[in-house]
Design an enzyme around this catalytic site. Structure first.
Site, short mmCIF file in Angstrom:
data_model
loop_
_atom_site.label_atom_id
_atom_site.label_comp_id
_atom_site.label_asym_id
_atom_site.label_seq_id
_atom_site.Cartn_x
_atom_site.Cartn_y
_atom_site.Cartn_z
N CYS A 1 0.84 -1.20 0.00
CA CYS A 1 0.00 0.00 0.00
C CYS A 1 0.88 1.26 0.00
O CYS A 1 1.94 1.27 -0.62
CB CYS A 1 -0.96 -0.02 1.18
N ASP B 1 -2.88 0.91 10.28
CA ASP B 1 -4.09 1.71 10.49
C ASP B 1 -4.50 1.64 11.95
O ASP B 1 -5.10 2.58 12.48
CB ASP B 1 -5.22 1.22 9.59
P1 RI2 Z 1 0.38 6.03 7.11
C1 RI2 Z 1 -3.44 3.30 4.74
O1 RI2 Z 1 -4.82 3.12 4.67
C2 RI2 Z 1 -2.67 2.01 4.50
O2 RI2 Z 1 -3.31 0.87 5.01
C3 RI2 Z 1 -1.39 2.33 5.23
O3 RI2 Z 1 -0.61 1.20 5.51
C4 RI2 Z 1 -1.94 2.97 6.48
O4 RI2 Z 1 -3.06 3.77 6.04
C5 RI2 Z 1 -0.98 3.81 7.28
O5 RI2 Z 1 -0.55 4.90 6.49
P2 RI2 Z 1 -5.74 3.86 3.56
O6 RI2 Z 1 -6.04 5.24 4.09
O7 RI2 Z 1 -0.35 6.65 8.27
O8 RI2 Z 1 -5.01 3.86 2.24
O9 RI2 Z 1 1.66 5.38 7.53
O10 RI2 Z 1 -6.99 3.01 3.50
O11 RI2 Z 1 0.54 7.00 5.97
#
Ligand code: RI2
Length: 307
Positions: A124, A193
């Site tokens: 991701c 998350d």
């Molecule tokens: P940071 C994201 O979720 C991903 O799952 C990623 O690993 C997590 O948030 C943490 O991201 P989404 O918003 O806070 O894409 O490290 O559903 O940037």
């Protein structure tokens, strides 16, 4: 309230995304709302802050950074409207500042675990995980990254774009190629998350199969997570809810319209048990997942009565 609604919509549609960015955007929204809130009494002030807090929290259910940020930003103790307003503004600003610093600290601490020549797999698009990777590169380590596409929203493209802007070589792969490439990998670094009190990780769907493949191949599995990603309410037994997103993110509804025996599912996150996690790199240092409870109690400063 219009600006709050705008921010909430951007979080819901994922124009603002990534658990850390969501948290900062929510804190900003509360701060700006508090600054402009016309309240003749403390009751009106409290009701306004309460309404906005609940509204923001309801936008995405899984990223615990969101309720944590809202709770930390919207705290006040004064019984006077103007003083309470100032408290909220200061608390929100302090949260935003700490969140920015946390990313830098995670990068600095985590990069010490990255070795020259490492091939890192990530999933991701995590700003925390990328902070480690870019810090290691900027320290002069010769590293490369294998990035998963991360269907259905394909945040892997954001990741390779970011890495490319630093000049870090990367390879984009489909999610199902994770095990195929694991033999070339030295360590896996992912974001979070949410982290439960028992050390389990909630992260983008597919993270747990990455962890399984890393475990099988005896490769190190690192999680990069600010302390505000740890979930206080799991201590008192509340499970972390997994967000189910609209299925049109996966397939055009017209394509399956006449397939009466077919259903489509789109969970956005999954659980990775603590036993597959070697370390969690936080802004207060590297911890084993078993220390999650301590982080919540000692560093997040949560009281059971508040949950
Ligand atoms: P940071 C994201 O979720 C991903 O799952 C990623 O690993 C997590 O948030 C943490 O991201 P989404 O918003 O806070 O894409 O490290 O559903 O940037």
């Amino acid at each position: 309230m219009e600006k709050v609604k705008e921010t909430a919509e951007k979080i819901r549609t994922m124009e603002i995304r990534g658990a850390g960015r969501i948290a900062k955007a929510a804190a900003e929204a509360i701060r700006d709302y508090a600054a402009g809130l016309e309240a003749a009494s403390m009751e009106e002030f409290s009701a306004g802050i309460q309404e906005v807090s609940s509204f923001l929290i309801s936008t995405r259910p899984t990223a615990v950074s969101l309720p944590n940020a809202v709770k930390l930003a919207s705290r006040y103790s004064s019984g006077n409207v103007e003083e309470a307003r100032q408290e909220v503004i200061e608390n929100a600003n302090s949260f935003i500042e700490k969140a920015d610093k946390a990313l830098g600290r995670i990068g600095k601490i985590g990069s010490r675990r990255v070795r020259d020549g490492d091939v890192i797999m990530t999933h991701c698009n995590s700003h925390a995980a990328l902070s480690i990777i870019t810090a290691a590169f900027e320290e002069g380590k010769d590293i490369s990254v294998i990035a998963t596409e991360s269907r259905p929203r394909r945040q892997g493209l954001l990741t390779v774009r970011h890495l490319n802007s630093f000049g870090i070589p990367s390879t984009l792969i489909v999610d199902s190629a994770v095990r195929y490439y694991m033999k070339e990998v030295d360590k896996v670094i992912v974001g979070a998350d949410a982290i439960a009190a028992n050390g389990a990780l909630v992260n983008k769907i597919g993270t747990s199969q990455l962890a399984l493949a890393a475990h099988e191949a005896r490769k190190s599995f690192m999680v990069a997570a600010e302390t505000f990603k740890f979930s206080p309410s799991t201590i008192v037994g509340n499970p972390i809810e997994i967000e189910e997103r609209n299925t049109d993110e996966i397939v055009d509804p017209a394509i399956i319209a006449d397939l009466s025996h077919v259903q489509v599912k789109n969970p956005a996150f999954d659980f990775t048990p603590a036993e597959y996690i070697d370390m969690i790199v936080t802004d207060i240092g590297i911890i084993p997942p078993a220390m999650a409870y301590t982080v919540i109690k000692e560093h997040l400063g949560w009281e059971f009565g508040e949950i």
